[in-house]
Scaffold this active site. Sequence first.
Site, mmCIF file in Angstrom:
data_model
loop_
_atom_site.group_PDB
_atom_site.id
_atom_site.type_symbol
_atom_site.label_atom_id
_atom_site.label_comp_id
_atom_site.label_asym_id
_atom_site.label_seq_id
_atom_site.Cartn_x
_atom_site.Cartn_y
_atom_site.Cartn_z
ATOM 1 N N GLU A 121 -4.456 7.129 -5.414
ATOM 2 C CA GLU A 121 -4.773 6.375 -6.664
ATOM 3 C C GLU A 121 -5.723 6.635 -7.575
ATOM 4 O O GLU A 121 -6.844 6.384 -6.919
ATOM 5 C CB GLU A 121 -4.483 4.709 -6.588
ATOM 6 C CG GLU A 121 -2.925 4.332 -5.957
ATOM 7 C CD GLU A 121 -2.897 3.059 -5.423
ATOM 8 O OE1 GLU A 121 -3.878 2.179 -5.516
ATOM 9 O OE2 GLU A 121 -1.969 2.435 -5.081
ATOM 10 N N HIS B 168 -0.676 0.077 -10.276
ATOM 11 C CA HIS B 168 -1.375 -0.880 -9.285
ATOM 12 C C HIS B 168 -2.163 -2.285 -9.814
ATOM 13 O O HIS B 168 -3.319 -2.595 -9.892
ATOM 14 C CB HIS B 168 -2.679 -0.404 -8.208
ATOM 15 C CG HIS B 168 -2.848 -1.061 -7.175
ATOM 16 N ND1 HIS B 168 -3.457 -0.216 -5.993
ATOM 17 C CD2 HIS B 168 -2.885 -2.425 -6.863
ATOM 18 C CE1 HIS B 168 -3.688 -1.231 -5.089
ATOM 19 N NE2 HIS B 168 -3.437 -2.558 -5.599
ATOM 20 N N ARG C 194 0.880 -1.381 -0.065
ATOM 21 C CA ARG C 194 0.002 0.083 0.006
ATOM 22 C C ARG C 194 1.062 1.335 -0.026
ATOM 23 O O ARG C 194 2.081 1.230 0.753
ATOM 24 C CB ARG C 194 -0.862 -0.082 1.230
ATOM 25 C CG ARG C 194 -2.301 -0.803 1.014
ATOM 26 C CD ARG C 194 -3.080 -0.418 0.195
ATOM 27 N NE ARG C 194 -4.254 -1.404 0.129
ATOM 28 C CZ ARG C 194 -4.289 -2.470 -0.463
ATOM 29 N NH1 ARG C 194 -3.252 -2.756 -1.513
ATOM 30 N NH2 ARG C 194 -5.557 -3.059 -0.812
HETATM 31 N N1 LIG Z 1 -0.815 -4.608 -5.084
HETATM 32 C C1 LIG Z 1 -1.515 -5.352 -5.303
HETATM 33 O O1 LIG Z 1 -2.249 -5.538 -6.140
HETATM 34 C C2 LIG Z 1 -1.993 -6.318 -3.982
HETATM 35 C C3 LIG Z 1 -1.598 -5.406 -2.641
HETATM 36 N N2 LIG Z 1 -1.706 -6.349 -1.384
HETATM 37 C C4 LIG Z 1 -1.314 -5.933 -0.319
HETATM 38 O O2 LIG Z 1 -0.385 -6.879 0.270
HETATM 39 C C5 LIG Z 1 -0.635 -6.747 1.694
HETATM 40 C C6 LIG Z 1 -0.260 -8.292 2.094
HETATM 41 O O3 LIG Z 1 -1.084 -9.313 1.688
HETATM 42 P P1 LIG Z 1 -0.834 -10.695 2.059
HETATM 43 O O4 LIG Z 1 0.536 -11.166 2.211
HETATM 44 O O5 LIG Z 1 -1.705 -11.530 1.364
HETATM 45 O O6 LIG Z 1 -1.691 -10.725 3.474
HETATM 46 P P2 LIG Z 1 -1.414 -11.594 4.858
HETATM 47 O O7 LIG Z 1 -2.434 -11.019 5.728
HETATM 48 O O8 LIG Z 1 -1.224 -12.683 4.341
HETATM 49 O O9 LIG Z 1 -0.057 -10.880 5.375
HETATM 50 C C7 LIG Z 1 0.254 -9.725 6.023
HETATM 51 C C8 LIG Z 1 1.515 -10.049 6.903
HETATM 52 O O10 LIG Z 1 1.978 -8.515 7.343
HETATM 53 C C9 LIG Z 1 2.402 -8.654 8.626
HETATM 54 N N3 LIG Z 1 2.368 -7.553 9.501
HETATM 55 C C10 LIG Z 1 1.425 -6.795 10.093
HETATM 56 N N4 LIG Z 1 1.708 -5.776 10.576
HETATM 57 C C11 LIG Z 1 3.053 -5.716 10.250
HETATM 58 C C12 LIG Z 1 4.011 -4.885 10.874
HETATM 59 N N5 LIG Z 1 3.822 -3.700 11.366
HETATM 60 N N6 LIG Z 1 5.571 -4.982 10.444
HETATM 61 C C13 LIG Z 1 5.436 -6.119 9.716
HETATM 62 N N7 LIG Z 1 4.616 -6.992 9.322
HETATM 63 C C14 LIG Z 1 3.309 -6.824 9.719
HETATM 64 C C15 LIG Z 1 1.399 -9.719 9.341
HETATM 65 O O11 LIG Z 1 1.756 -10.512 10.408
HETATM 66 P P3 LIG Z 1 0.852 -10.601 11.933
HETATM 67 O O12 LIG Z 1 -0.040 -11.816 11.333
HETATM 68 O O13 LIG Z 1 1.956 -10.887 12.809
HETATM 69 O O14 LIG Z 1 -0.156 -9.595 12.033
HETATM 70 C C16 LIG Z 1 1.017 -10.876 7.968
HETATM 71 O O15 LIG Z 1 2.097 -11.769 8.185
HETATM 72 C C17 LIG Z 1 -2.081 -6.511 1.771
HETATM 73 O O16 LIG Z 1 -2.619 -5.999 3.095
HETATM 74 C C18 LIG Z 1 -2.363 -5.700 0.692
HETATM 75 O O17 LIG Z 1 -2.434 -4.430 1.137
HETATM 76 C C19 LIG Z 1 -2.446 -7.400 -1.673
HETATM 77 C C20 LIG Z 1 -2.869 -8.051 -2.925
HETATM 78 C C21 LIG Z 1 -2.787 -7.480 -4.075
HETATM 79 O O1 LIG Z 2 -6.230 -7.053 -3.310
HETATM 80 C C1 LIG Z 2 -5.582 -5.937 -2.907
HETATM 81 O O2 LIG Z 2 -5.529 -5.793 -1.580
HETATM 82 C C2 LIG Z 2 -5.294 -4.889 -3.972
HETATM 83 O O3 LIG Z 2 -4.674 -4.214 -3.768
HETATM 84 C C3 LIG Z 2 -5.845 -5.253 -5.212
HETATM 85 O O4 LIG Z 2 -6.933 -4.295 -5.406
#
Ligand SMILES: NC(=O)C1=CN([C@@H]2O[C@H](COP(=O)(O)OP(=O)(O)OC[C@H]3O[C@@H](n4cnc5c(N)ncnc54)[C@H](OP(=O)(O)O)[C@@H]3O)[C@@H](O)[C@H]2O)C=CC1
Ligand SMILES: O=C(O)C(=O)CO
Length: 318
Positions: free
Chosen positions: A266, A285, A237
Site C-alpha cells: 500500500e 485503506h 490486512r
Molecule cells: N482496514 C482498517 O482500517 C483496519 C484494519 N484493522 C485490522 O483488523 C484486524 C482485527 O482488528 P480487531 O478486531 O480490532 O482485533 P482483535 O485483536 O480484537 O481481534 C482479532 C481476532 O482475530 C483472531 N485470530 C487470530 N488469529 C486467527 C486465526 N488464525 N484465525 C482466525 N482468527 C484469528 C483473534 O483470536 P485469538 O484471541 O484467539 O487470537 C481475535 O479474536 C487488526 O489486526 C488489523 O489488522 C484494524 C483496524 C482498522
Molecule cells: O488500525 C489499523 O490496524 C489500521 O489498519 C489503520 O491504520
Amino acid sequence: MNIVVLDGYTLNPGDLDWSGLQALGELTVYERSSESEIVERAAQADMVLTNKTPLSAQTLEQLPKLRYVGVLATGYNIVDVQAAKERGVVVTNVPAYSTHSVAQLVFALVLEFCHRVQRHSDSVLQGDWAGSVDFSYSVSPLVELNNQTMGLIGLGQIGKQTALIALAMGMKVIATGSGRTVPQPVDGIEWVSLEELLQRADVISLHCPLTPATNELINAERIARMKPSAILINTARGGLLNEADVAQALNEGRLAGAGLDVLTVEPPKPDNPLLHAQNVIITPHIAWATKEARARLMAVASSNARSFVEGRPVNVIG
Ligand SMILES: NC(=O)C1=CN([C@@H]2O[C@H](COP(=O)(O)OP(=O)(O)OC[C@H]3O[C@@H](n4cnc5c(N)ncnc54)[C@H](OP(=O)(O)O)[C@@H]3O)[C@@H](O)[C@H]2O)C=CC1
Ligand SMILES: O=C(O)C(=O)CO
C-alpha cells in the site's frame, strides 16, 4: 523525551492536533518517511510512533537510544515485536478505536454487491430511467442478505461488531478463531472450523491479524472450498490473501466478488492483479479513517505514550 512520529499525515491531515504528545517532550512529526529515512530521523528518539512505516529487526538494531514504539493502529504487523522485546523496547498498539467504522465499511462493501447503488444511480442520471418503459429496472442482479450466511474469520472487536450488524440484517452468523483460545459462546453466533466456514458462508469477512499463521490464509486451495457465489470481504490486512489466487478466481467466476480495503503493498503497484480483476471493489485503506475514529486513535496513542513515560505502560504487545 525525544519523540518522533514517522508518518503522521494519514492520522492527522490537519483536522486533529498533536498536543497530547507535545506535552510529553520534544516532538517532531514527519508526514511520511521512506524506509531509507527512518534511521536518520529516529536516531535521537527515545520514543517513535509509526502507523505503517515498518520497523524491522535491522532498523531497530540501528536505533540504540530507542525505548518505545507506539503503533498508531490496531494491527502491528509492521513492527518486529520480538526484536523490539529483545532490545528492551516497549511496543504498544491502539485497540478498538475503529471498531464501528471498520464494521460499517464491511457493510458498505457488502451492500455494494447487493444493490450496486452507484451503478444504478449513474444509469438513472444518464437518462436510462427516463427512457425506460417500466417503472423499475435493474442493471445488475439484486441480492437480499436476510437468511444468507456471514462467515467471520476472527471474532475480536471488529468481528463481533460485524456479527451484530449481520444479525440485525437477518443473516446467520458463523465464525472461526485462532484455535489458541477457547471460543466463548456469543448469542446468535455459531462457532465452526475454518473448513466448515469456507464451505457454508455466502459472505466471508476477514477480521484476524496478519501473522505468520494467517499469511495468505485465503489461497487457491481454500477458495476451491468456497461457494462460487461467495463474496469475500477483507478490511484486515492485504497479506491475508494470496492476491494472484483471488484475482484468478474472480476472473474465472469461481468467486463472485471481493470487497477489499487493504492490499499487500500500500499504495499498490499498478500491476497488482486485483486492480484489474473482475467483480472487485477496492477502497484505499479507509476503514479506520473516519474523523471520529482518528480522534480516538490520537487520544489513545497519546495516553499510551503518557503511561509509558510515567512508568506504567499499557496496551503493550507481546
Ligand atoms: N482496514 C482498517 O482500517 C483496519 C484494519 N484493522 C485490522 O483488523 C484486524 C482485527 O482488528 P480487531 O478486531 O480490532 O482485533 P482483535 O485483536 O480484537 O481481534 C482479532 C481476532 O482475530 C483472531 N485470530 C487470530 N488469529 C486467527 C486465526 N488464525 N484465525 C482466525 N482468527 C484469528 C483473534 O483470536 P485469538 O484471541 O484467539 O487470537 C481475535 O479474536 C487488526 O489486526 C488489523 O489488522 C484494524 C483496524 C482498522
Ligand atoms: O488500525 C489499523 O490496524 C489500521 O489498519 C489503520 O491504520
